[in-house]
Design an enzyme around this catalytic site. Structure first.
Site, short mmCIF file in Angstrom:
data_model
loop_
_atom_site.label_atom_id
_atom_site.label_comp_id
_atom_site.label_asym_id
_atom_site.label_seq_id
_atom_site.Cartn_x
_atom_site.Cartn_y
_atom_site.Cartn_z
CD GLU A 1 44.99 16.33 51.82
OE1 GLU A 1 44.35 16.61 52.87
OE2 GLU A 1 45.65 14.94 50.71
NE ARG B 1 32.55 0.39 47.97
CZ ARG B 1 32.07 1.06 47.54
NH1 ARG B 1 31.98 1.21 46.04
NH2 ARG B 1 31.08 1.35 48.00
CD1 TRP C 1 35.42 -0.57 56.58
CD2 TRP C 1 33.56 0.46 57.76
NE1 TRP C 1 36.12 0.95 57.59
CE2 TRP C 1 34.61 1.05 58.23
CE3 TRP C 1 32.28 0.84 58.18
CZ2 TRP C 1 34.35 1.97 58.56
CZ3 TRP C 1 32.22 1.99 58.98
CH2 TRP C 1 33.31 2.56 59.16
CG HIS D 1 46.68 33.96 67.88
ND1 HIS D 1 46.62 35.25 68.31
CD2 HIS D 1 47.05 34.52 66.73
CE1 HIS D 1 46.88 36.06 67.84
NE2 HIS D 1 47.05 36.04 65.82
CG ASN E 1 27.44 -0.98 50.89
OD1 ASN E 1 27.50 -0.39 52.11
ND2 ASN E 1 27.52 0.34 49.60
N GLY E 2 25.15 -0.42 53.43
CA GLY E 2 24.20 0.52 54.32
C GLY E 2 24.09 0.30 55.26
CE LYS F 1 46.11 12.08 51.88
NZ LYS F 1 45.20 12.79 50.95
CD GLU G 1 44.25 9.66 55.14
OE1 GLU G 1 43.17 9.46 55.23
OE2 GLU G 1 44.13 10.71 53.86
CB CYS H 1 29.70 -3.06 52.32
SG CYS H 1 29.50 -3.07 53.85
CE LYS I 1 39.70 6.55 47.22
NZ LYS I 1 40.78 7.44 47.41
C1 F6R Z 1 41.78 11.36 53.13
C2 F6R Z 1 40.79 10.94 52.21
C3 F6R Z 1 39.53 11.48 53.05
C4 F6R Z 1 38.43 11.85 51.47
C5 F6R Z 1 36.93 11.88 52.04
C6 F6R Z 1 36.04 12.81 50.69
O1 F6R Z 1 42.62 11.26 52.25
O2 F6R Z 1 40.50 10.14 51.14
O3 F6R Z 1 39.52 12.64 53.53
O4 F6R Z 1 38.54 13.19 50.74
O5 F6R Z 1 36.07 10.85 52.91
O6 F6R Z 1 35.30 11.51 49.88
P1 F6R Z 1 35.34 11.35 48.62
O7 F6R Z 1 36.19 13.01 47.63
O8 F6R Z 1 35.10 10.49 47.74
O9 F6R Z 1 33.65 12.63 49.18
#
Ligand code: F6R
Length: 616
Positions: A485, A27, A76, A508, A102-103, A489, A492, A2, A611
């Site tokens: 990674e 976010r 959210w 394996h 938020n929370g 990417k 997501e 949020c 985010k």
């Molecule tokens: C993937 C991504 C997430 C963040 C994870 C940690 O693209 O952005 O996997 O890396 O949620 O977020 P932070 O770095 O803000 O703790």
């Protein structure tokens, strides 16, 4: 998650709130709303499920009178689906106060039961409305928004940032936080509140972070911070290091496209001023000085998602350079398995946002169990660095797209700086070797710029692969976290099933997945820097190629072994082994973005994701 914004000042609150919500869109959210005490002294709210554009359309066709006091929210959904009714703000019983949250309020069922038996009626399924009704009841008793708010937050358990306004006290916004972020923006004749500084950076760069279990009251000419019992608290002001334009799209097709391009700057800014005469200088580490570093016996890196993959790179480099054993653990697994910690363990948390609840809880657990705690973070004033002994800030600038790109590079750069510093403190590398590694790091921005200048073939490849249903990623040593990674990417952004494997693991099990036409990205180590490993990866390529896989290789330009075996080669410049990932990850970021774009998806705000994950 949020987004929260609060404003008190001149009669432009609607513009400030909507501008703030727009900047907080990154976010992740599924509904939006505002409440304003208008120029006639009435409390007006407007809230709509869906994107901010829906709320804006609604306000355009049916405008609200403006006013000098207001709060705004992007939600959210947690308790109750994303509907108009569940969107915030929520009102007190008499409709005179509005509250946003938020929370998660963990004891909301008991509180709701109490209010229901008192005759209160609820319009939504949210935990937030319980806080709003409770606040209304307290206001009835105290006739003071600050006092009523204080009484209310004392009864809440869980994680919350709350803001509230009351029609009978225009010119005042109250806020509180526990386990969820809240920052004050200091203006001239106006003041702001936000989940992060993006909410108000357009108007002021003077900010104050609010600590755990603290409350704030903002008026046009004053800001008061107290604890939940009302005792005044000394809060420190800081200047936001970037301006509003840094969080604007500025002509790019997406924030993600812009942020990938900012990768070279993210690395350059993170190392700037920290390499002097070929040696690393980290004055930021003051809280954990050389003597403490000389005495540590192990390092545990805690992080989530992309940040945890930067942690694996950190592990490989730090162990190799300093000979201190390093473990990497997903932050959400860490505290629930009773890890062994003592004062010779250094826990390093990595977080772009500095608010990820899982990582924050791991940091708290580590501190409570006697470990030293260092954080690597991209966000000034965030909670995790405030709760750590020392912090190395990455200077990637604001990262708005939900998927992390430039922050990953900056995290790796920060970990490498730390690793080289530790190696000097412990005498495990000579100054000359440290200087050579520093030079490799310094060269990355220019090399990465070259990678980013030739991405047409990646866009083309992604265009051809828009119907692909599954993609595999293989790497060894530092190529392994790059594979993880690349897969994350793609999952997501493009909603494609993707898996990253250590290439040695192939035989394996995962090799059973290879069938004719299966696309497999392979991150190939340098034949010069890692000849042994290079041979092994070439063998892995032969194994999958023999079974019909389409091999998409990321390899050093000039590696003659790869082109005859691969369907596509994406070349990267020569770099020493530890530094290759900083170049190899960019084509994978771009591939995921282009594939998502080819599928018509929103690359900045992928479905279901936020985010900043501020709940566990
Ligand atoms: C993937 C991504 C997430 C963040 C994870 C940690 O693209 O952005 O996997 O890396 O949620 O977020 P932070 O770095 O803000 O703790």
């Amino acid at each position: 998650m949020c987004g929260i914004v609060g404003y008190v000042g001149t009669s432009k609150s609607i513009e400030v709130l909507l501008g703030g919500l727009r900047r907080l869109e990154y976010r992740g959210y599924d509904s939006a709303g505002i409440a304003v005490i208008d120029e006639n002294g009435d409390l007006q709210t407007r809230k709509r499920a869906g994107k901010l554009a829906t709320l804006l359309g609604d306000l355009e066709s049916n405008p609200l009178a403006n006013g000098a006091t207001g709060i705004g929210h992007t939600r959210w959904a947690t308790h109750g689906g994303p509907t108009d009714g569940n969107a915030h703000p929520h009102l007190g019983d008499d409709g005179k106060l509005a509250l946003i949250h938020n929370g998660i309020i963990e004891n909301f069922s008991e509180l709701k039961q109490e209010l229901l038996s008192d005759g209160y009626v609820f319009d939504s399924e949210t935990d937030t409305e319980v806080a709003a009704k409770l606040l209304g009841r307290e206001y009835g008793r105290t006739k003071s928004l600050e006092q009523a708010f204080r009484n209310t937050v004392q009864r809440l358990e869980g994680a919350f940032t709350l803001l509230a306004v009351h029609r009978d006290e225009p010119g005042l916004v109250v806020g509180a936080r526990r386990n969820s972020p809240l920052v004050i923006g200091l203006g001239d004749g106006e003041n702001f509140l936000g989940s992060d500084v993006a909410a108000f950076v357009e108007f002021t760069r003077r900010a104050v972070a609010i600590g755990q279990d603290q409350m704030v009251a903002i008026r046009p000419d004053s800001v008061t911070v107290t604890d939940f019992l009302g005792a005044p608290v000394q809060a420190d002001e800081f200047e936001v290091a970037w301006d509003a334009s840094a969080s604007e799209k500025g002509g790019w097709s997406s924030f993600m496209a812009k942020e990938i391009t900012e990768g070279p700057d993210a690395v350059a800014n993170t190392i700037r001023g920290r390499i002097v005469d070929g040696l690393v200088q980290l004055p930021d580490l003051d809280g954990i000085g050389d003597a403490a570093l000389a005495g540590i016996t192990r390092i545990v890196i805690v992080a989530c998602g992309t940040a945890s993959y930067s942690g694996i790179l950190g592990k490989y480099a730090i162990e190799s350079w300093s000979r201190v054993p390093v473990e990497v653990e997903l932050a959400h697994e860490f505290r629930y398995r009773e890890p062994v910690l003592d004062s010779t363990t250094l826990v390093i948390s990595i977080s772009q946002s500095g608010e990820t609840m899982d990582t924050r809880m791991a940091v708290q657990y580590a501190s409570e169990h006697g470990a030293r705690v260092l954080s690597i973070c991209n966000t000034q004033g965030a909670t995790i660095p405030r709760e750590s002994e020392a912090v190395i800030y990455t200077h990637a600038g604001p990262e708005v797209a939900v998927a992390s790109t430039k922050a990953f590079l900056a995290q790796v750069a920060a970990l490498y700086l730390f690793g080289l510093h530790l190696a000097r403190v412990r005498g495990t590398l000579s100054d000359q070797v440290i200087a050579e590694n520093c030079a490799e790091l310094v060269a990355i921005p220019e090399k990465l710029t070259r990678v980013l200048e030739s991405t047409d073939s990646i866009a083309q490849l992604a265009g051809w692969m828009a119907d692909t249903r599954a993609v595999l990623f293989l790497g060894r040593h530092v190529g392994y976290p790059v594979a993880l990674e690349g897969a994350l990417k793609l999952k997501e952004l493009a909603y494609i099933h993707a898996e990253g494997f250590a290439a040695g693991e192939l035989k394996h099990g995962p090799i059973a997945l290879i069938e004719p036409g299966q696309p497999v990205f392979v991150i190939v180590p340098s034949p010069i820097g890692q000849p042994e490993l290079h041979k092994k990866v070439i063998s892995n390529i032969k194994e999958i190629e023999a079974r019909g896989a389409r091999v998409l290789a990321i390899a050093e330009a000039g590696d003659a072994f790869v082109p005859p075996l691969a369907d596509v080669v994406l070349p990267i410049p020569l770099a020493a082994p530890f530094f290759e990932p900083l170049l190899a990850v960019a084509p994978l970021q771009i591939f995921a973005m282009e594939l998502a774009t080819a599928k018509g998806l929103d690359v900045d705000q992928p479905r279901n994701l936020a985010k900043s994950v501020t709940v566990e």
